[in-house]
Design a protein around this motif. Structure first.
Motif, PDB file in Angstrom:
ATOM      1  N   GLU A   1      22.814  -1.189 -41.883  1.00 22.33           N
ATOM      2  CA  GLU A   1      22.332  -2.202 -40.954  1.00 22.33           C
ATOM      3  C   GLU A   1      23.007  -2.072 -39.587  1.00 22.33           C
ATOM      4  N   ILE A   2      24.281  -1.694 -39.577  1.00 28.37           N
ATOM      5  CA  ILE A   2      24.997  -1.474 -38.315  1.00 28.37           C
ATOM      6  C   ILE A   2      24.406  -0.258 -37.591  1.00 28.37           C
ATOM      7  N   ILE A   3      24.099   0.804 -38.347  1.00 31.72           N
ATOM      8  CA  ILE A   3      23.489   2.004 -37.761  1.00 31.72           C
ATOM      9  C   ILE A   3      22.118   1.666 -37.174  1.00 31.72           C
ATOM     10  N   ASN A   4      21.344   0.867 -37.897  1.00 31.17           N
ATOM     11  CA  ASN A   4      20.014   0.492 -37.415  1.00 31.17           C
ATOM     12  C   ASN A   4      20.092  -0.368 -36.152  1.00 31.17           C
ATOM     13  N   ALA A   5      21.130  -1.191 -36.054  1.00 37.00           N
ATOM     14  CA  ALA A   5      21.306  -2.009 -34.843  1.00 37.00           C
ATOM     15  C   ALA A   5      21.624  -1.125 -33.642  1.00 37.00           C
TER      16      ALA A   5
ATOM     17  N   TYR B   1      17.838   6.925 -37.038  1.00 30.86           N
ATOM     18  CA  TYR B   1      16.858   6.308 -37.935  1.00 30.86           C
ATOM     19  C   TYR B   1      16.992   6.878 -39.353  1.00 30.86           C
ATOM     20  N   LEU B   2      17.115   8.195 -39.452  1.00 38.13           N
ATOM     21  CA  LEU B   2      17.256   8.828 -40.762  1.00 38.13           C
ATOM     22  C   LEU B   2      18.564   8.419 -41.443  1.00 38.13           C
ATOM     23  N   LEU B   3      19.653   8.332 -40.684  1.00 33.74           N
ATOM     24  CA  LEU B   3      20.946   7.940 -41.261  1.00 33.74           C
ATOM     25  C   LEU B   3      20.910   6.493 -41.757  1.00 33.74           C
ATOM     26  N   GLY B   4      20.143   5.643 -41.080  1.00 34.51           N
ATOM     27  CA  GLY B   4      20.076   4.235 -41.472  1.00 34.51           C
ATOM     28  C   GLY B   4      19.051   3.927 -42.535  1.00 34.51           C
ATOM     29  N   HIS B   5      18.191   4.905 -42.857  1.00 31.95           N
ATOM     30  CA  HIS B   5      17.114   4.656 -43.823  1.00 31.95           C
ATOM     31  C   HIS B   5      17.089   5.692 -44.948  1.00 31.95           C
TER      32      HIS B   5
ATOM     33  N   TYR C   1      30.203  -6.242 -38.458  1.00 32.04           N
ATOM     34  CA  TYR C   1      30.217  -5.654 -39.808  1.00 32.04           C
ATOM     35  C   TYR C   1      30.876  -6.607 -40.794  1.00 32.04           C
ATOM     36  N   ASP C   2      32.012  -7.205 -40.405  1.00 32.16           N
ATOM     37  CA  ASP C   2      32.673  -8.188 -41.266  1.00 32.16           C
ATOM     38  C   ASP C   2      31.742  -9.365 -41.559  1.00 32.16           C
ATOM     39  N   GLU C   3      31.027  -9.829 -40.538  1.00 30.32           N
ATOM     40  CA  GLU C   3      30.096 -10.949 -40.715  1.00 30.32           C
ATOM     41  C   GLU C   3      28.960 -10.582 -41.666  1.00 30.32           C
ATOM     42  N   LYS C   4      28.481  -9.337 -41.553  1.00 29.40           N
ATOM     43  CA  LYS C   4      27.433  -8.851 -42.461  1.00 29.40           C
ATOM     44  C   LYS C   4      27.928  -8.864 -43.904  1.00 29.40           C
ATOM     45  N   LEU C   5      29.178  -8.413 -44.095  1.00 30.64           N
ATOM     46  CA  LEU C   5      29.754  -8.381 -45.443  1.00 30.64           C
ATOM     47  C   LEU C   5      29.890  -9.790 -46.010  1.00 30.64           C
ATOM     48  N   ILE C   6      30.426 -10.706 -45.208  1.00 27.74           N
ATOM     49  CA  ILE C   6      30.631 -12.081 -45.670  1.00 27.74           C
ATOM     50  C   ILE C   6      29.293 -12.722 -46.064  1.00 27.74           C
TER      51      ILE C   6
END
Length: 423
Positions: free
Chosen positions: A389-393, A283-287, A349-354
């Motif tokens: 966002e990937i870390i939070n998922a 949680y800390l790494l993602g926020h 991750y690629d989809e998030k970037l696109i």
């Protein structure tokens, strides 16, 4: 075991695991460089990184099935030759496919080390399994610390990634020499006279199946995050690789002091607290951003510190009839889960970037663009939010583990009280 040199066998095991972990640490550090040098997308990088996790379960499961018959010595000789071939092929790689196959060879070597060394450690230290497995496995985060520092400082001084990979040859040659000359014991299961049929029957125990499922989650939480941290947080902080170094350094210290912690809390208590801290750390790494990320790294390191060796230790102590096959199925299941998750999340991750780039953007063109160009800056900005966002998922996994290990804690506690009452 009078003629068995326990100390040298344990030293050789630690060096073999050191090579395994160096491959993770150095690969995590050079993954971005490989992407730049060979113009690889995150999906391709995810496939290459995942390949090590394919080879691992393949080798660890097959190794677990044959270790009682061919012996731990023969398996570790094979690991040595696979490591040597994989490292050399990586150094002379020319593109995606050579990186794919070299990483696969290293993954097979890593799995073979795990297949032989976990039952070797439990055989050498039958009265102190969980603690010695923690001491042995401290060389995994220890090697990642060394590997990430090698990658960080070698890159800083302009030393090529090929030389960084080449440093793994030193411990490889040393452990190969040790294992070629030393005498090995038979596995604990063979020494105890437990039949092969009894061993395979015990694999159907519901508690063992439950631990296999939990191993999926503990392995993904620890290894996916560690392998991808530089890629995911590089655009959030200038010290993404050092975050991995801090995390793994905490793990080294924790595993070094495992004995009083394991004896005080019990393996199930350790697993429950680990899941809670892992969730808090993710949680800390993602926020977070800046130096606050290092607090997250410390908490996360405390969380994943005991996961892998304590999961194995639990099986070795409470489900001993599963033998080397049980230990290696645990390791294989964990690595297989990571490989599948890593490929899925690379594509995600690629989809998030696109989604964060202008409509109809071609990600290959953006990856090839210069960092100071308009396209390069747009991609960098997209990565700032996509990584967290990937870390939070991934955070959902340790949250599920908290529930699972709470149930395991109370189940084992009730079982222990029932045994005392019966006695």
């Amino acid at each position: 075991m009078n003629s068995i040199n326990r100390n040298q066998l344990f030293l050789g095991s630690c060096l073999a695991l050191l090579v395994t972990s160096l491959s993770f640490g150095i690969r995590a550090g050079i993954l971005g460089k490989l992407g730049t040098d060979f113009n690889l997308s995150a999906t391709q990088l995810g496939t290459i990184a995942a390949t090590a996790f394919w080879g691992f379960p393949l080798a660890v499961i097959i190794g677990g099935l044959v270790v009682d018959f061919i012996g731990m010595k023969r398996l570790l000789e094979l690991a040595f030759f696979f490591h040597l071939a994989g490292i050399l092929l990586t150094i002379f790689a020319g593109g995606f496919w050579s990186l794919f196959f070299s990483t696969l060879l290293v993954g097979i070597a890593n799995g073979t080390v795990e297949a032989a060394c976990n039952p070797l450690v439990t055989t050498l230290y039958p009265d102190n399994k969980t603690t010695k497995l923690n001491h042995f496995h401290l060389w995994f985060p220890g090697g990642i610390v060394i590997g990430t520092l090698i990658s960080y400082y070698f890159s800083k001084f302009g030393i090529s990634w090929q030389v960084q990979v080449g440093t793994m040859l030193i411990p490889t040659l040393i452990y190969g020499f040790l294992f070629l000359k030393l005498k090995f014991p038979v596995t604990e299961r063979v020494a105890a006279g437990i039949s092969t049929g009894e061993m395979y029957k015990s694999l159907g125990n519901p508690l063992f199946i439950f631990m296999i499922i939990c191993m999926f989650g503990t392995a993904i939480t620890e290894l996916f995050t560690g392998q991808w941290i530089d890629v995911l947080l590089r655009n959030v902080t200038d010290n993404a690789l050092l975050i991995l170094t801090v995390t793994t350094l905490v793990m080294v210290i924790g595993r070094g002091f495992a004995e009083p912690i394991v004896h005080r809390l019990s393996p199930t208590g350790v697993l429950l607290i680990s899941a809670i801290l892992s969730a808090a750390g993710l949680y800390l790494l993602g926020h977070s951003s800046g130096n606050t990320l290092f607090i997250g790294a410390i908490v996360f390191g405390m969380g994943v510190c005991f996961f892998w060796p304590t999961m194995l230790g639990f099986v070795a102590e409470y489900l001993p009839k599963t033998g080397a096959v049980g230990l290696n199925l645990m390791g294989g299941a964990g690595m297989f889960a990571v490989s599948v998750y890593m490929m899925f999340m690379g594509k995600f991750y690629d989809e998030k970037l696109i989604a964060k780039l202008p409509a109809n953007s071609n990600l290959v063109d953006y990856n090839a663009a210069a960092a100071d160009s308009e396209m390069g800056k747009a991609l960098a900005q997209a990565k700032v939010t996509a990584g967290p966002e990937i870390i939070n998922a991934t955070l959902i996994i340790p949250i599920i583990l908290i529930i699972a290990f709470a149930g395991l804690y109370f189940y084992m506690r009730g079982k222990s009280k029932q045994s005392l009452t019966t006695a």
